[in-house]
Motif scaffolding. Structure first.
Motif, short mmCIF file in Angstrom:
data_model
loop_
_atom_site.label_atom_id
_atom_site.label_comp_id
_atom_site.label_asym_id
_atom_site.label_seq_id
_atom_site.Cartn_x
_atom_site.Cartn_y
_atom_site.Cartn_z
N GLU A 174 24.70 1.90 36.68
CA GLU A 174 23.64 2.81 37.23
C GLU A 174 23.50 4.12 36.32
N VAL A 179 20.38 5.72 34.54
CA VAL A 179 19.83 7.20 34.86
C VAL A 179 20.01 7.65 33.35
N GLY A 195 16.65 6.70 31.84
CA GLY A 195 15.21 7.39 32.26
C GLY A 195 15.32 8.75 31.99
N HIS A 196 16.31 9.39 31.80
CA HIS A 196 16.32 10.82 31.61
C HIS A 196 15.84 10.92 29.97
N PHE A 221 8.42 12.08 43.30
CA PHE A 221 9.12 10.61 43.39
C PHE A 221 7.97 9.57 42.86
N SER A 228 7.11 10.45 38.90
CA SER A 228 8.27 10.37 37.68
C SER A 228 8.91 8.87 37.91
N ASN A 229 8.85 8.33 39.05
CA ASN A 229 9.60 7.11 39.27
C ASN A 229 8.57 5.80 39.13
N VAL A 265 14.69 0.63 34.44
CA VAL A 265 14.65 1.73 34.88
C VAL A 265 13.57 1.79 36.10
N HIS A 284 15.00 0.41 39.36
CA HIS A 284 16.48 1.33 39.82
C HIS A 284 15.54 2.54 40.27
N SER A 285 14.75 3.33 39.83
CA SER A 285 14.23 4.47 40.34
C SER A 285 13.32 4.29 41.35
N THR A 286 12.84 3.29 41.78
CA THR A 286 11.98 2.90 42.95
C THR A 286 12.97 2.57 44.00
#
Length: 451
Positions: A221, A225, A228-229, A386, A389-390, A440, A443-445
């Motif tokens: 995870e 992260v 994604g960043h 959200f 960004s996601n 990504v 995971h982000s969603t």
């Protein structure tokens, strides 16, 4: 320099240009080094083990971030249009122009909540310099009281006026000059605050946390992260780099510019870590305390140090500069689109979109405590954050990689890479970046979860 034309529309391409390589690179760095590096990066680093996560972030930045950044700049320069039309003008079909609209919608939505956070930084800078921020020792209640009032809208309006004033002056006369002044100023503030932070009693524990890796704390995870960043911190998937690419001179080396922007982003993140972590450890603050780290925990730290009002004011001024340089690039994306699409003048485009951004920001501001505005499990502010960004940013980035990796016939010519580096770049765009971005996105969603 390319002569200016009376408009920026149609297949003639945009007539505006950055006047120098330095100006373009500083503007691109200004877009990349936003609030994410100073606000988000410290607490996600704190949550994921410090130095090991930072090294993982660097790897993601190099392996995925830079190839996608180069692709966006190349598409923009080839198309000489908006974040949507550049795909078509670069050689894609109309379907790519429609998909590219995601990269126009995303920055607009991001601005509607980002402008509020920019207003918060302006408010806290004034509060710090005046000494008023230390009059109430309950900093959590202080922040909640502020965000739960109408004041954030006042400050958001001030921030929007400042950003509009820059963008309305054009590429070389506004955006370029703005970044030529503020980016060096931001670096100076970073260095001053870093020196103050690392010289605090007990600060070395924070330096050690940030620079001594513990790889046992890394998880799958944490990898997603970090990826994604790295993607978010370079302003990818939101049309800004495609738009800036449209204003770059043909003689500019995009490979060199990509490396310069990546280095600027990395240096900013590194110095930010040497500001945040020494300060938090010196005052016994949990570095993984979430987004409230900047607006709740750090004001408490500044209030407890000698000349805290000064260093707190400088810190929030730094945040304000980072927010405004990013907002300038975000605003330019829809401005370029409407100027091209409907032949609007720059004045009308900037004023209209700025007003619309502010109006759409109102429910986000109200949802922070004044009115219960919820969509699902999120208040309106968090939902827009959200969704943009996601959902939109990963999709926007995926569209770039698929276009440049599989469909763009002139990718090699526009990227300007040697044969060896072009093969490496193409491999990353075809087989590495798209797969990782899908992970990504999942995971982000919340679709892909780790136990």
């Amino acid at each position: 320099m390319v002569p200016k034309q009376t408009n920026d529309n149609g297949n003639k391409g945009t007539g505006e240009r950055f006047s120098s390589s330095k100006g373009f690179i500083l503007a691109a760095i200004g877009s990349a080094v936003g609030l994410g590096n100073m606000w988000k990066f410290p607490y996600i680093t704190g949550e994921n083990g410090g130095a090991a996560f930072f090294l993982l972030f660097i790897a993601c930045l190099i392996a995925v971030g830079l190839p996608v950044l180069l692709a966006e700049l190349a598409i923009g320069r080839a198309g000489r249009g908006s974040a949507a039309s550049s795909f078509v003008k670069a050689g894609g079909g109309k379907v790519w122009g429609r998909l590219g609209l995601i990269s126009v919608i995303a920055p607009f939505l991001i601005m509607t909540f980002y402008i509020l956070v920019a207003g918060w930084t302006l408010h806290y800078a004034i509060m710090s310099f005046s000494g008023r921020i230390t009059t109430d020792v309950d900093f959590n209640a202080q922040f909640s009281s502020f965000t739960g009032s109408y004041l954030p809208l006042v400050w958001a309006f001030v921030a929007m006026i400042l950003v509009a004033f820059v963008v309305i002056r054009g590429i070389s006369g506004g955006i370029e000059k703005f970044n030529k002044v503020l980016i060096p100023g931001m670096l100076a503030l970073l260095v001053i605050l870093m020196i103050r932070s690392v010289t605090l009693p007990g600060a070395m524990e924070g330096v050690s946390f940030f620079l001594s890796p513990d790889f046992s704390k890394l998880t799958p995870e944490a990898g997603l992260v970090a990826l994604g960043h790295a993607f978010f911190s370079l302003s990818l998937g939101m049309g800004t780099m495609i738009t800036y690419g449209a204003f770059v001179d043909r003689n500019q080396s995009l490979g060199s510019a990509t490396l310069a922007v990546g280095a600027g982003d990395l240096i900013y993140a590194f110095i930010a870590g040497l500001i945040i972590f020494p300060t938090t450890f010196a005052f016994g603050i949990d570095p993984s305390s979430g987004p409230g780290l900047v607006f709740v925990a750090l004001p408490a730290a500044f209030s407890a140090m000698p000349l805290g009002w000064l260093f707190g004011g400088l810190f929030f001024t730094l945040l304000a500069i980072a927010a405004l340089t990013s907002l300038v690039s975000l605003l330019q994306v829809p401005v370029t689109y409407v100027m091209e699409k409907w032949n609007w003048s720059r004045n009308i485009a900037v004023c209209s979109i700025s007003l619309l951004v502010f109006l759409v920001s109102i429910p986000s501001a109200l949802s922070m405590g004044l009115i219960d505005i919820e969509i699902g499990k999120y208040n309106f502010f968090d939902f827009i954050d959200f969704f943009a960004s996601n959902w939109l940013l990963p999709l926007g980035g995926l569209i770039v990689t698929l276009f440049a990796g599989y469909f763009w016939k002139n990718a090699a010519q526009e990227a300007g890479l040697t044969a060896k580096w072009f093969r490496i770049w193409l491999f990353m765009l075809r087989y590495v970046a798209p797969i990782l971005m899908v992970f990504v996105f999942l995971h982000s969603t919340g679709i892909l979860k780790f136990e």
